[in-house]
Each structure stands twice: as C-alpha cells, then as structure tokens.
Design a protein around this motif. Structure first.
Motif, short mmCIF file in Angstrom:
data_model
loop_
_atom_site.label_atom_id
_atom_site.label_comp_id
_atom_site.label_asym_id
_atom_site.label_seq_id
_atom_site.Cartn_x
_atom_site.Cartn_y
_atom_site.Cartn_z
N GLU A 20 33.97 45.40 51.34
CA GLU A 20 33.03 44.32 51.04
C GLU A 20 32.57 44.39 49.58
OE1 GLU A 20 29.03 42.52 50.66
OE2 GLU A 20 29.42 44.68 50.75
N ARG A 21 32.29 45.58 49.10
CA ARG A 21 31.86 45.74 47.71
C ARG A 21 33.01 45.49 46.73
NH1 ARG A 21 27.94 44.40 45.84
NH2 ARG A 21 27.93 45.89 44.12
N TYR A 22 34.22 45.86 47.12
CA TYR A 22 35.40 45.59 46.31
C TYR A 22 35.50 44.08 46.04
CZ TYR A 22 40.48 45.65 45.18
OH TYR A 22 41.74 45.52 44.59
N ALA A 23 35.32 43.29 47.10
CA ALA A 23 35.35 41.83 46.94
C ALA A 23 34.19 41.34 46.09
CB ALA A 23 35.33 41.16 48.32
N SER A 46 42.72 42.52 58.23
CA SER A 46 42.24 41.25 57.68
C SER A 46 41.43 41.47 56.41
CB SER A 46 41.39 40.51 58.73
OG SER A 46 42.17 40.14 59.85
N MET A 47 40.58 42.47 56.41
CA MET A 47 39.78 42.77 55.22
C MET A 47 40.69 43.13 54.03
SD MET A 47 36.51 44.90 56.75
CE MET A 47 35.30 44.53 55.48
N ALA A 48 41.74 43.88 54.32
CA ALA A 48 42.68 44.27 53.27
C ALA A 48 43.42 43.05 52.72
CB ALA A 48 43.66 45.30 53.80
N GLU A 49 43.77 42.12 53.60
CA GLU A 49 44.46 40.90 53.15
C GLU A 49 43.55 40.07 52.24
OE1 GLU A 49 45.57 39.10 56.82
OE2 GLU A 49 47.39 40.30 57.06
N VAL A 50 42.29 39.96 52.60
CA VAL A 50 41.35 39.20 51.77
C VAL A 50 41.15 39.91 50.43
CG1 VAL A 50 38.99 38.35 51.57
CG2 VAL A 50 40.18 38.19 53.75
N ALA A 51 41.00 41.24 50.48
CA ALA A 51 40.82 42.00 49.25
C ALA A 51 42.02 41.84 48.32
CB ALA A 51 40.61 43.49 49.59
N ASP A 52 43.20 41.82 48.89
CA ASP A 52 44.41 41.67 48.08
C ASP A 52 44.49 40.27 47.48
OD1 ASP A 52 47.01 42.96 47.26
OD2 ASP A 52 47.79 41.19 48.27
N ARG A 53 44.13 39.27 48.25
CA ARG A 53 44.14 37.90 47.75
C ARG A 53 43.13 37.73 46.61
NH1 ARG A 53 43.62 35.57 52.30
NH2 ARG A 53 41.45 34.95 52.36
N ILE A 54 41.96 38.32 46.77
CA ILE A 54 40.94 38.24 45.74
C ILE A 54 41.38 38.96 44.47
CG2 ILE A 54 38.65 39.16 45.15
CD1 ILE A 54 37.73 38.39 47.94
N ALA A 55 41.96 40.15 44.64
CA ALA A 55 42.42 40.92 43.48
C ALA A 55 43.53 40.18 42.74
CB ALA A 55 42.90 42.29 43.92
N ASP A 56 44.40 39.52 43.49
CA ASP A 56 45.46 38.72 42.86
C ASP A 56 44.87 37.58 42.05
OD1 ASP A 56 48.18 37.83 42.40
OD2 ASP A 56 47.82 36.27 43.89
N LYS A 57 43.86 36.92 42.60
CA LYS A 57 43.24 35.80 41.89
C LYS A 57 42.55 36.25 40.61
CE LYS A 57 42.59 32.42 45.58
NZ LYS A 57 41.62 31.64 46.38
N ILE A 58 41.86 37.38 40.67
CA ILE A 58 41.15 37.81 39.47
C ILE A 58 42.14 38.21 38.39
CG2 ILE A 58 40.80 40.26 40.05
CD1 ILE A 58 38.33 37.86 38.34
N ALA A 59 43.28 38.78 38.78
CA ALA A 59 44.32 39.08 37.79
C ALA A 59 44.84 37.79 37.16
CB ALA A 59 45.46 39.86 38.43
N ASN A 60 45.00 36.75 37.97
CA ASN A 60 45.49 35.48 37.46
C ASN A 60 44.51 34.82 36.50
OD1 ASN A 60 47.91 35.60 38.86
ND2 ASN A 60 47.13 34.49 40.64
N VAL A 61 43.22 34.82 36.86
CA VAL A 61 42.25 34.14 36.00
C VAL A 61 41.98 34.92 34.73
CG1 VAL A 61 41.15 32.96 37.94
CG2 VAL A 61 40.19 35.12 37.12
N LEU A 62 42.26 36.22 34.74
CA LEU A 62 42.15 36.98 33.51
C LEU A 62 43.35 36.74 32.61
CD1 LEU A 62 40.75 40.35 34.91
CD2 LEU A 62 39.55 38.74 33.43
N SER A 63 44.50 36.53 33.23
CA SER A 63 45.69 36.24 32.45
C SER A 63 45.63 34.84 31.84
CB SER A 63 46.94 36.38 33.33
OG SER A 63 48.10 36.06 32.62
N LYS A 64 45.19 33.88 32.67
CA LYS A 64 45.05 32.49 32.21
C LYS A 64 43.70 31.97 32.71
CE LYS A 64 50.03 31.53 32.36
NZ LYS A 64 51.10 30.69 32.96
N PRO A 65 42.64 32.15 31.91
CA PRO A 65 41.28 31.79 32.35
C PRO A 65 41.21 30.39 32.93
CG PRO A 65 41.17 32.98 30.28
CD PRO A 65 42.62 32.73 30.55
#
Length: 214
Positions: A191-194, A123-142
């Motif tokens: 936790e720190r990754y997130a 579950s922690m890995a799934e959340v981390a992956d979702r968060i990392a995907d979102k940050i990539a998206n907001v950096l691509s299109k703020p």
C-alpha cells in the motif's frame, strides 16, 4: 551554459527513469520470493537495494550541483526540485520492496503468505507493477493525464488493502497472530509502495501543469 544545463537535466531525468525501472523490478522479484519462497530472488532484491540508493545519491548530487552552479528560477527551478522529490519517493519504493523480500527470506523455506491470502497479494502485486510501470513512463515522457491516472490505480490498491484486513480480522482466521502480523505488514508495504508512486506522479503533474492535482 544553457546547453550544459539542459544536458544536466537530461542526465537527472534518465537517472529517475533508471530508478523507476529498478524499483519496479525489485517489487516484482520480491513478490516472486514472497509467493514461491524463492530465496535467490529475495537475496537479489536485498543486494540490489544498494544500487537504488546509489542512483538516489547521484540525483541528489546532480541537483545540488545544478542549484549551486546554475541558480535556476521559475520553471527550471520547479524541474530541479521536482526531481529531488520524485527521487525520494522512488528510493522509498525500493526500500519497501526490500522489506517484502526480507519477510520472504525470514520465513524461508516456507512461503510467507498462506493460501487464503495469495489471491489478495497477487492482485496487490499486479496493481503495484502497473503503477510502477506508469511512473516510469511519465518520467520518461512527462504526461499530466497519465500521472493523474495513478490516483485511480491507488484506489484499487486501497480497496485490496481493506480486503486484506477483513480477512486477517475475521474470527475464522486459522493461522495465528504471527502470520496475521506478517500479512498486515506486507499489505502495508504494498500500500505504501503505491502511495509513493502516486506522490511521484503528483510531482510530475505539477511540473507539467503548474497546478496540484488535488
């Protein structure tokens, strides 16, 4: 000069997107190594951490050059400084994925996570992956709204982190101190990754709106 400045900013932006995608892949592979005792995956994460560090160095160099040559002000200065802050958070996310991979490698050929902890780390890995995907998206299109969503995703990670410690501190814990320490450290890495992704999202939110989201 203005066109050159915009071209340089685009290059910095693309470097940040590349970093975000790289740290997402790193944590995904580190998690696979952790849960399946995949030595090859762990070694790949450790080897590729240098690539993330190289991207960070490129962002630093580009930003320093822009500050020296262009002396940006107002929104332009905010954009350049934001890039530096975001790059630092992404670099740290890469380091944390590296720590997960090294823990998996240290316990090889046995899985570093006992069966009782697997659901939490999945579950922690799934959340981390979702968060990392979102940050990539907001950096691509703020996007300030999507950047703010990271705070809510982090709340889920924090709850999982608390659940992990409840399991580790339970009197019925059967695996001893060493495994408990590994579990606690691994939980901290996720936790720190997130947290670093949230920090990056806050910087993007400020860049877009000129206001802090908290």
């Amino acid at each position: 000069m203005r066109e050159e400045f915009r071209a340089d900013l685009h290059t910095v932006s693309q470097l940040l997107v590349d970093m975000a995608e790289a740290v997402r892949a790193a944590m995904r592979n580190a998690t696979r190594a952790l849960l399946t005792a995949d030595r090859t995956a762990a070694e790949a994460v450790i080897a590729r951490d240098a690539e993330i560090d190289s991207l960070y160095a490129q962002v630093e160099a580009r930003v320093s050059d822009l500050l020296a040559r262009q002396a940006p002000v107002a929104t332009d200065l905010r954009t350049v400084v934001t890039a530096l802050h975001v790059a630092a958070d992404l670099e740290r996310m890469g380091d944390l994925a590296d720590h997960v991979a090294k823990t998996a490698l240290r316990r090889h050929p046995s899985p570093a996570v006992p069966a009782e902890l697997r659901p939490i780390f999945v579950s922690m890995a799934e959340v981390a992956d979702r968060i990392a995907d979102k940050i990539a998206n907001v950096l691509s299109k703020p996007d300030a709204e999507q950047a703010a969503e990271l705070e809510r995703d982090d709340d889920v990670m924090d709850q999982l982190h608390r659940n992990l410690f409840s399991t580790l501190l339970d009197d019925a814990w059967p695996y001893g101190v060493e495994t408990a320490i590994d579990g606690a450290l691994l939980g901290r890495f996720y936790e720190r990754y997130a947290d670093h992704a949230v920090n990056a999202g806050r910087h993007v939110h400020y860049l877009v709106t000129g206001e802090h989201p908290y």
